[in-house]
Scaffold this motif. Structure first.
Motif, mmCIF file in Angstrom:
data_model
loop_
_atom_site.group_PDB
_atom_site.id
_atom_site.type_symbol
_atom_site.label_atom_id
_atom_site.label_comp_id
_atom_site.label_asym_id
_atom_site.label_seq_id
_atom_site.Cartn_x
_atom_site.Cartn_y
_atom_site.Cartn_z
ATOM 1 N N GLN A 1 3.349 -2.466 -8.262
ATOM 2 C CA GLN A 1 4.379 -1.564 -7.769
ATOM 3 C C GLN A 1 4.286 -0.176 -8.390
ATOM 4 O OE1 GLN A 1 7.269 -4.809 -8.579
ATOM 5 N NE2 GLN A 1 8.241 -4.144 -6.680
ATOM 6 N N GLY B 1 0.799 -1.202 0.000
ATOM 7 C CA GLY B 1 0.000 0.000 0.000
ATOM 8 C C GLY B 1 0.837 1.259 0.000
ATOM 9 N N LEU B 2 0.118 2.387 0.007
ATOM 10 C CA LEU B 2 0.782 3.681 -0.022
ATOM 11 C C LEU B 2 1.639 3.901 1.212
ATOM 12 C CD1 LEU B 2 1.151 6.530 -1.200
ATOM 13 C CD2 LEU B 2 -0.982 7.195 -0.072
ATOM 14 N N SER C 1 1.569 1.183 -9.733
ATOM 15 C CA SER C 1 0.327 1.813 -9.287
ATOM 16 C C SER C 1 0.510 2.444 -7.908
ATOM 17 C CB SER C 1 -0.808 0.789 -9.243
ATOM 18 O OG SER C 1 -1.116 0.326 -10.542
ATOM 19 N N ASN C 2 1.190 1.738 -7.007
ATOM 20 C CA ASN C 2 1.462 2.311 -5.693
ATOM 21 C C ASN C 2 2.374 3.526 -5.787
ATOM 22 O OD1 ASN C 2 -0.063 0.619 -3.991
ATOM 23 N ND2 ASN C 2 1.509 -0.963 -4.076
ATOM 24 N N TRP D 1 5.414 3.220 1.370
ATOM 25 C CA TRP D 1 6.377 4.109 0.721
ATOM 26 C C TRP D 1 6.590 5.415 1.489
ATOM 27 C CZ3 TRP D 1 9.082 1.965 -2.967
ATOM 28 C CH2 TRP D 1 8.508 0.897 -3.674
#
Length: 873
Positions: free
Chosen positions: A172, A2-3, A174-175, A6
């Protein structure tokens, strides 16, 4: 994924921005997606392709095509080649061409692998590369902590990806889309964007900043934690390191021999396509093993088998090619034969070489004659299971000599014509190791025209060496020692494939030494056998030192002025790291010089670290190292890479072998232990003398060791008479300060004009092109440093038409980039402002030769590459 995963990346980036806020009002983050795919580490290449590598290319290409803002860089060409040739659809290939044209997909470095930086040779680095954009990713932790300048200018590069990443690119990327949108929307003073390395460096260049200059010093040794040292891999898997270098040397010889055979015209049938396939197979194998988890020895046993199998297969192919050129299609032998045979000895260097080649034969007496039937100086000496035959030869550059070898009982009646002698062996008593030894007066000497080596009969160790040129005796002793390794599972840093973490100072690893001296008219050999105890049945270590009895004239100087040493180590006990320590009375002040990838010497000052001092003062010795004082220099030249250090004044130690069982569970579970049970064998040459004279000999001697003559054996039968073969090339000889780094027919099937080639690809004209046999790749290397020697360090101008006249009539000389990929006249290099008030730019300061001119000038340490075009006969 998920976001939130990161978001921790933002902390250090914002911190850097705040630290540099006075210099940069805005921070711009260049996110560079990539997948680090090891060409051999835990898995073999085929296993990696099946597990994840193929999916990286398939999914990344699809995802880049979906959104224009996305970018990606590719590095390892070996995986891409396998995907492109075996798996990619026509649609995917069209997408790749489109992405490259839009500069959204970028090939970085362009090599078959991402080669190691410490233990690879420059020649092999160039071989496996086809471009040059090299970002620094691994540096010592101290350098990384201080390197916050990529912050003060507000441009930050974020390499997004790691081992085996992006096999599922939709998730990966898309995130990452979400993260970039979040930064650009919610973080003030910071912007983030996808980028390639070209995008990042272009943004830096347009700022026109002034940059600090690091000079020529490298970043070694590397570390990723405080106090640790990535210095163990300099010596891990010694056998593979040696095999890789021998394969490289064979390829070098095979390339020039094939080129010489094809030009001006082949004198007998030989399928060029088959010949190029043999060369390509070894090119790929040698390039593959340069990977930073390959030649380093930091991989699993299964991957070792892959490298070794590929290297052996490639070497066998090139040996067959060379045999088909010079042996008149007769059967090739690799071992001793009961009857007579002939030997073809090929000199791959572009100088006249005088040396001694050594063959294994099955008979105790021999007659060696040249092509005209004249006797050749030779010497036979016994071995445990066969006999060793030393033959003295002088061969012009890129030429070969052919010799007939017969048992004396089968030789002609006129035995007075033989020049072969027999060596005699002197044996001395076994001597136990003593705690302290006063300098002995019981000495035995071995001498030639350049050196006298004194052996101490009280210890059976070397005592000293007298060298003629400066009339100086240097006290010198050599002994094997071992570092003992910590095996405490609770310790964070243990010696392993990468790390070297000794518990304490090295200890002597032997209890007694046996000495033999094999005296001969051509070669005298000193044999030292080291036993663990006085009662041990078999030796654990051995040194075989050889001096040649040849005049110190212009041809024999390199041979006379070296002491050849062959070391035999192991098998080792577990958790031991074996060194050979050479101790002298040179006042070296603990300053060591070691080479940087076989190209340039680096000055290594001893660093008095508080922790892990021994390991953090080890450096890679790819080809050579030396210590010196005001009067003399002692040079060690090696056939392969090792770790080297100077722990005390006048000392130099070389790590020769390692056997470890790493206590980290992760390493054990992955098979990344170093349980190397082999016997390591290493070849060294020692040079000793006044500094100016040894400085002159050092570069040429290093090449003479690296590229020793290639010996091809055939059976002496009626179909292979004692007469020269039909191929008789004219010698190619360069000035002594120049090295012919490559002479090759690369066989590339693309146009040297990149614009035409890209246009052809865009029109769909792909595949099926025949190999281009009329382009000869030539690379010249100036061996000496500026201001090193009044004569040899001067720029050298050569007329390539005259040098290469034996290959035909030169009609055009076209200068290329280092690897031969680009026409230098089409390159537009950036200039960078630096704090030393100089404008730094890549490439040569020497102008390209005028069109049609064969005259080229090579400046000190310069390497220049050319396509040579000959008039077709």
């Amino acid at each position: 994924m998920g976001l939130l995963r990161w978001l921790p990346l933002l902390g250090p980036l914002v911190l850097r921005w705040l630290l540099g806020a006075q210099a940069a009002d805005h921070i711009r983050i260049f996110v560079v997606p990539h997948s680090h795919m090891d060409v051999g580490w835990i898995h073999t290449v085929q296993e990696s392709m099946q597990a994840y590598a193929a999916n990286v290319y398939t999914s990344v290409v699809e995802e880049l095509a979906r959104k224009k803002k996305r970018r990606f860089i590719l590095v390892e060409q070996e995986f891409f080649r396998l995907w492109w040739d075996g798996l990619a659809s026509d649609k995917q290939k069209r997408q790749v061409h489109q992405l490259l044209a839009e500069r959204r997909l970028e090939f970085v470095i362009g090599g078959q692998v991402m080669h190691d930086e410490a233990v690879t040779h420059t020649d092999d680095q160039i071989l496996q590369l086809t471009g040059t954009a090299v970002p620094v990713a691994r540096v010592p932790i101290a350098v990384g902590a201080a390197g916050d300048l990529h912050a003060r200018h507000g441009q930050v590069r974020l390499l997004l990806g790691c081992d085996e990443q992006f096999f599922n690119a939709p998730v990966q990327l898309s995130n990452m889309d979400l993260l970039l949108d979040h930064i650009n929307t919610n973080v003030g003073g910071v912007s983030a964007e996808y980028a390639t390395l070209s995008d990042y460096f272009h943004a830096l260049h347009v700022l026109n900043l002034t940059w600090p200059v690091r000079d020529h010093q490298d970043f070694l040794p590397y570390s990723s934690e405080a106090f640790e040292a990535w210095t163990g891999f300099y010596s891990s898997h010694s056998g593979l390191k040696g095999l890789a270098r021998r394969a490289s040397a064979l390829l070098y010889a095979g390339e020039s021999m094939f080129t010489r055979f094809m030009w001006p015209a082949p004198l007998r049938p030989l399928d060029p396509a088959w010949a190029l396939q043999q060369l390509r197979q070894l090119r790929w194998a040698v390039s593959e093993v340069q990977h930073h988890d390959g030649i380093t020895g930091t991989h699993t046993p299964e991957v070792t088998e892959m490298y070794v199998e590929n290297l052996h297969a490639g070497m066998q192919g090139v040996q067959k090619l060379m045999a088909s050129i010079v042996l008149d299609r007769t059967r090739v032998h690799s071992g001793p034969q009961p009857g007579g045979h002939f030997a073809v000895v090929y000199n791959p260097l572009a100088w006249t070489v005088t040396t001694i080649v050594t063959l294994t034969v099955g008979f105790s007496s021999a007659s060696v004659t040249d092509k005209s039937g004249q006797p050749v100086p030779a010497q036979v000496q016994g071995m445990p299971s066969a006999y060793r035959l030393h033959v003295l030869t002088t061969i012009p550059g890129l030429s070969y000599h052919r010799y007939s070898i017969r048992p004396t009982e089968e030789a002609q009646e006129d035995t007075e014509k033989t020049a072969t002698t027999k060596a005699i062996t002197l044996r001395f008593r076994l001597r136990p190791r003593r705690r302290t030894e006063a300098r002995s007066s019981r000495l035995v000497s071995v001498k030639n025209d350049c050196y006298t080596v004194f052996m101490d009969l009280n210890t059976n160790l070397m005592h000293s060496i007298w060298e003629r040129q400066s009339n100086r005796t240097v006290y010198m002793t050599q002994e094997f020692m071992e570092y003992h390794v910590n095996f405490n599972l609770g310790e964070p840093n243990l010696s392993g494939n990468y790390l070297f973490t000794p518990e304490e100072a090295a200890e002597p690893s032997w209890g007694a030494v046996r000495l033999e001296i094999v005296e001969g008219e051509l070669v005298t050999e000193i044999r030292q056998y080291f036993y663990s105890t006085v009662t041990a049945k078999y030796h654990s270590y051995a040194i075989f030192s050889r001096v040649a009895h040849v005049p110190q004239d212009s041809h024999g100087e390199l041979l006379c002025r070296r002491i050849e040493q062959e070391y035999q180590v192991g098998p080792l006990n577990m958790n031991r790291e074996a060194i050979l320590r050479t101790s002298t009375d040179l006042n070296s002040q603990q300053v060591l010089y070691s080479d940087n990838n076989g190209y340039q010497m680096q000055r290594r000052l001893f660093q008095h670290h508080e922790k892990n001092k021994i390991a953090r003062n080890y450096y890679p010795m790819v080809q050579s190292a030396f210590i010196e004082d005001s009067g003399s220099r002692l040079v060690l030249l090696s056939e392969q890479a090792h770790g080297v250090s100077s722990q005390e004044d006048g000392q130099v130690e070389v790590m020769l072998h390692r056997r470890l069982w790493n206590g980290h569970m992760g390493a054990i579970e992955r098979g990344l232990t170093l349980n190397d049970t082999s016997t390591a064998r290493s070849l060294f040459w020692l040079l000793l003398g006044p500094r100016p004279g040894i400085a002159d000999l050092h570069p040429r001697s290093g090449l003479a060791l690296q590229h020793r003559p290639i010996v091809l054996l055939g059976e002496l039968t009626e179909t292979a008479p004692n007469s020269p073969g039909p191929w008789k090339p004219e010698a190619v000889v360069l000035p002594p300060s120049l090295h012919l780094q490559i002479l090759s027919i690369p066989g590339w099937n693309y146009s040297s004009n990149h614009t035409q080639h890209l246009q052809s690809l865009q029109k769909g004209h792909r595949g099926g092109a025949k190999a281009h046999l009329h382009r000869v790749l030539l690379r010249l290397h100036h061996l000496y440093e500026a201001e090193g020697d009044s004569v040899l360090s001067q720029p050298v101008t050569v007329n390539l038409k005259a040098v290469l006249r034996g290959l035909g009539s030169v009609v055009a000389v076209e200068e290329r980039s280092l690897t031969g990929t680009w026409d230098v006249n089409t390159l537009h290099r950036w200039s960078w402002r630096t704090q030393d008030d100089r404008q730094h730019r890549g490439g040569s300061d020497s102008p390209s030769p005028p069109q049609g001119s064969p005259n080229v000038t090579i400046r000190p340490k310069e390497i220049r590459t050319f396509f040579i075009h000959f008039r077709e006969e």
